[in-house]
Design an enzyme around this catalytic site. Structure first.
Site, PDB file in Angstrom:
ATOM      1  N   ALA A   1      -1.793   5.415 -10.142  1.00 24.73           N
ATOM      2  CA  ALA A   1      -2.526   6.683 -10.174  1.00 24.73           C
ATOM      3  C   ALA A   1      -4.021   6.419 -10.178  1.00 24.73           C
ATOM      4  O   ALA A   1      -4.473   5.333 -10.546  1.00 24.73           O
ATOM      5  CB  ALA A   1      -2.157   7.494 -11.418  1.00 24.73           C
ATOM      6  N   TYR A   2      -4.772   7.423  -9.773  1.00 33.75           N
ATOM      7  CA  TYR A   2      -6.219   7.429  -9.943  1.00 33.75           C
ATOM      8  C   TYR A   2      -6.461   8.070 -11.303  1.00 33.75           C
ATOM      9  O   TYR A   2      -6.287   9.273 -11.475  1.00 33.75           O
ATOM     10  CB  TYR A   2      -6.893   8.243  -8.837  1.00 33.75           C
ATOM     11  CG  TYR A   2      -8.405   8.155  -8.817  1.00 33.75           C
ATOM     12  CD1 TYR A   2      -9.062   7.449  -7.825  1.00 33.75           C
ATOM     13  CD2 TYR A   2      -9.178   8.800  -9.780  1.00 33.75           C
ATOM     14  CE1 TYR A   2     -10.451   7.370  -7.791  1.00 33.75           C
ATOM     15  CE2 TYR A   2     -10.556   8.729  -9.767  1.00 33.75           C
ATOM     16  CZ  TYR A   2     -11.185   8.010  -8.762  1.00 33.75           C
ATOM     17  OH  TYR A   2     -12.558   7.936  -8.739  1.00 33.75           O
ATOM     18  N   THR A   3      -6.869   7.264 -12.296  1.00 31.91           N
ATOM     19  CA  THR A   3      -6.948   7.760 -13.672  1.00 31.91           C
ATOM     20  C   THR A   3      -8.376   7.829 -14.213  1.00 31.91           C
ATOM     21  O   THR A   3      -8.564   8.137 -15.398  1.00 31.91           O
ATOM     22  CB  THR A   3      -6.115   6.864 -14.608  1.00 31.91           C
ATOM     23  OG1 THR A   3      -6.587   5.512 -14.513  1.00 31.91           O
ATOM     24  CG2 THR A   3      -4.642   6.916 -14.237  1.00 31.91           C
TER      25      THR A   3
ATOM     26  N   THR B   1       1.184  13.392 -16.441  1.00 28.98           N
ATOM     27  CA  THR B   1       0.191  13.458 -17.507  1.00 28.98           C
ATOM     28  C   THR B   1       0.151  14.808 -18.223  1.00 28.98           C
ATOM     29  O   THR B   1       0.533  15.843 -17.654  1.00 28.98           O
ATOM     30  CB  THR B   1      -1.208  13.181 -16.912  1.00 28.98           C
ATOM     31  OG1 THR B   1      -2.211  13.370 -17.910  1.00 28.98           O
ATOM     32  CG2 THR B   1      -1.517  14.124 -15.764  1.00 28.98           C
ATOM     33  N   ASP B   2      -0.372  14.789 -19.436  1.00 28.52           N
ATOM     34  CA  ASP B   2      -0.613  16.019 -20.185  1.00 28.52           C
ATOM     35  C   ASP B   2      -1.732  16.854 -19.573  1.00 28.52           C
ATOM     36  O   ASP B   2      -1.875  18.040 -19.882  1.00 28.52           O
ATOM     37  CB  ASP B   2      -0.945  15.697 -21.647  1.00 28.52           C
ATOM     38  CG  ASP B   2      -2.163  14.792 -21.795  1.00 28.52           C
ATOM     39  OD1 ASP B   2      -2.398  13.952 -20.906  1.00 28.52           O
ATOM     40  OD2 ASP B   2      -2.878  14.900 -22.809  1.00 28.52           O
TER      41      ASP B   2
ATOM     42  N   ASP C   1       0.857  -1.181   0.000  1.00 25.85           N
ATOM     43  CA  ASP C   1       0.000   0.000   0.000  1.00 25.85           C
ATOM     44  C   ASP C   1       0.895   1.234   0.000  1.00 25.85           C
ATOM     45  O   ASP C   1       1.519   1.568   1.009  1.00 25.85           O
ATOM     46  CB  ASP C   1      -0.901  -0.005   1.232  1.00 25.85           C
ATOM     47  CG  ASP C   1      -1.837   1.196   1.282  1.00 25.85           C
ATOM     48  OD1 ASP C   1      -1.765   2.052   0.372  1.00 25.85           O
ATOM     49  OD2 ASP C   1      -2.625   1.296   2.240  1.00 25.85           O
TER      50      ASP C   1
ATOM     51  N   TRP D   1      -2.320   9.890 -23.531  1.00 26.22           N
ATOM     52  CA  TRP D   1      -3.080   8.957 -24.379  1.00 26.22           C
ATOM     53  C   TRP D   1      -2.466   7.547 -24.369  1.00 26.22           C
ATOM     54  O   TRP D   1      -2.264   6.935 -25.410  1.00 26.22           O
ATOM     55  CB  TRP D   1      -3.159   9.477 -25.812  1.00 26.22           C
ATOM     56  CG  TRP D   1      -3.880  10.767 -26.012  1.00 26.22           C
ATOM     57  CD1 TRP D   1      -4.090  11.766 -25.101  1.00 26.22           C
ATOM     58  CD2 TRP D   1      -4.489  11.222 -27.237  1.00 26.22           C
ATOM     59  NE1 TRP D   1      -4.782  12.806 -25.670  1.00 26.22           N
ATOM     60  CE2 TRP D   1      -5.053  12.510 -26.971  1.00 26.22           C
ATOM     61  CE3 TRP D   1      -4.600  10.683 -28.510  1.00 26.22           C
ATOM     62  CZ2 TRP D   1      -5.714  13.240 -27.959  1.00 26.22           C
ATOM     63  CZ3 TRP D   1      -5.255  11.420 -29.481  1.00 26.22           C
ATOM     64  CH2 TRP D   1      -5.819  12.676 -29.208  1.00 26.22           C
TER      65      TRP D   1
ATOM     66  N   TYR E   1      -8.321  15.618 -11.680  1.00 27.78           N
ATOM     67  CA  TYR E   1      -7.255  14.689 -12.060  1.00 27.78           C
ATOM     68  C   TYR E   1      -5.962  15.436 -12.368  1.00 27.78           C
ATOM     69  O   TYR E   1      -4.898  15.126 -11.825  1.00 27.78           O
ATOM     70  CB  TYR E   1      -7.691  13.862 -13.270  1.00 27.78           C
ATOM     71  CG  TYR E   1      -6.586  13.028 -13.879  1.00 27.78           C
ATOM     72  CD1 TYR E   1      -6.027  11.965 -13.191  1.00 27.78           C
ATOM     73  CD2 TYR E   1      -6.096  13.323 -15.155  1.00 27.78           C
ATOM     74  CE1 TYR E   1      -5.008  11.201 -13.750  1.00 27.78           C
ATOM     75  CE2 TYR E   1      -5.089  12.562 -15.724  1.00 27.78           C
ATOM     76  CZ  TYR E   1      -4.546  11.515 -15.021  1.00 27.78           C
ATOM     77  OH  TYR E   1      -3.536  10.764 -15.568  1.00 27.78           O
TER      78      TYR E   1
END
Length: 271
Positions: A46-48, A87-88, A22, A136, A111
């Site tokens: 990640a939380y995506t 991320t972008d 965890d 992407w 996000y």
């Protein structure tokens, strides 16, 4: 990364999910890193779920900001390095030229905001830190856009896909190879951008997926973003400039369609 491990056998790898570790538990992370003498942490967790994040900001923040901070602090305490995948979505996508690492982040979603927070936590906590922003992502594993478009293309006669969101598809295998290259050449601290080369819309991407998969019975039509309402804002233009990562680590990046062919070939073999 798991597949590429066999090609980089000079390292010992530990692949963990929530069942094994965890990453929100700092004591557990510290024990795992020190006990296994970890020299490099690659955080792909990640939380995506971008739209669900709008209704679950605390959970999203815990996974995308707090957890990377824990990993970075533990890495620093153990003299290890960390590579954080970002991320972008840290950009709002209102420009029309590829984003540089020096451009000011301006997320406009939960996000994107929490992922930017994760970047900041990592860079503040660990001296040997690399942040890689990507976009992407798809692969032969799990659920992703490529697999969904193949399934829908076989199930439906018509399909609408947005054409006014522009970016670059990224094959996860290419990202993993880039990460391995950075590990092998040594950390050069900083923020980097990585995606495949080229530019397209989600509509163009779908047409290529269907063409290369031999799907001819589904008519794909372009949609405006406004015609497909969602909770979270998406960047309308999130092409990333990769000059820095290519020059720093000598990475050769293939065009997105070339990598899509590789992924589809692997999917065909598996099926």
């Amino acid at each position: 990364m798991r597949i590429l491990a066999k090609d980089n056998s000079q390292h010992t790898y530990y692949f963990t999910d929530i069942q094994e570790l965890d990453i929100c538990d700092e004591e557990a992370v510290s024990a795992f890193v020190s006990g296994n003498q970890i020299e490099m942490i690659v955080n792909c967790a990640a939380y995506t779920a971008v739209d669900k994040a709008e209704d679950n900001p605390e959970l999203c923040d815990t996974l995308n900001r707090v957890a990377p901070g824990i990993l970075a602090r533990v890495a620093q305490q153990n003299g290890a390095g960390i590579i954080q995948v970002s991320t972008d979505y840290v950009f709002d996508g209102t420009t029309h030229v590829p984003y540089l690492e020096t451009d000011s982040p301006c997320p406009n979603s939960i996000y994107g905001t929490t992922k930017l927070g994760g970047e900041q936590e990592v860079m503040q906590a660990c001296e040997q830190a690399v942040v890689i922003r990507t976009a992407w992502l798809y692969s032969t594993f799990g659920n992703n856009f490529v697999k969904t478009m193949i399934r829908l293309g076989k199930e439906r006669e018509t399909l609408g896909v947005v054409f006014d969101q522009i970016g670059t598809p990224t094959y996860a295998g290419d990202l993993a190879q880039a990460i391995c290259t950075i590990i092998n050449k040594g950390i050069v601290r900083g923020v980097y951008h990585f995606s495949n080369e080229g530019v397209c819309s989600w509509y163009d991407f779908t047409l290529a997926i269907h063409r290369l998969s031999g799907i001819t019975t589904c008519k794909v039509s372009p949609l405006h973003t406004a015609d497909y309402p969602v909770k979270a804002n998406r960047p309308h233009y999130s092409v990333l400039d990769k000059t820095k990562i290519k020059k720093t680590f000598g990475i050769d990046i293939p065009h997105w369609e070339e990598s899509l062919v590789q992924c589809l070939d692997k999917l065909n073999i598996e099926n």
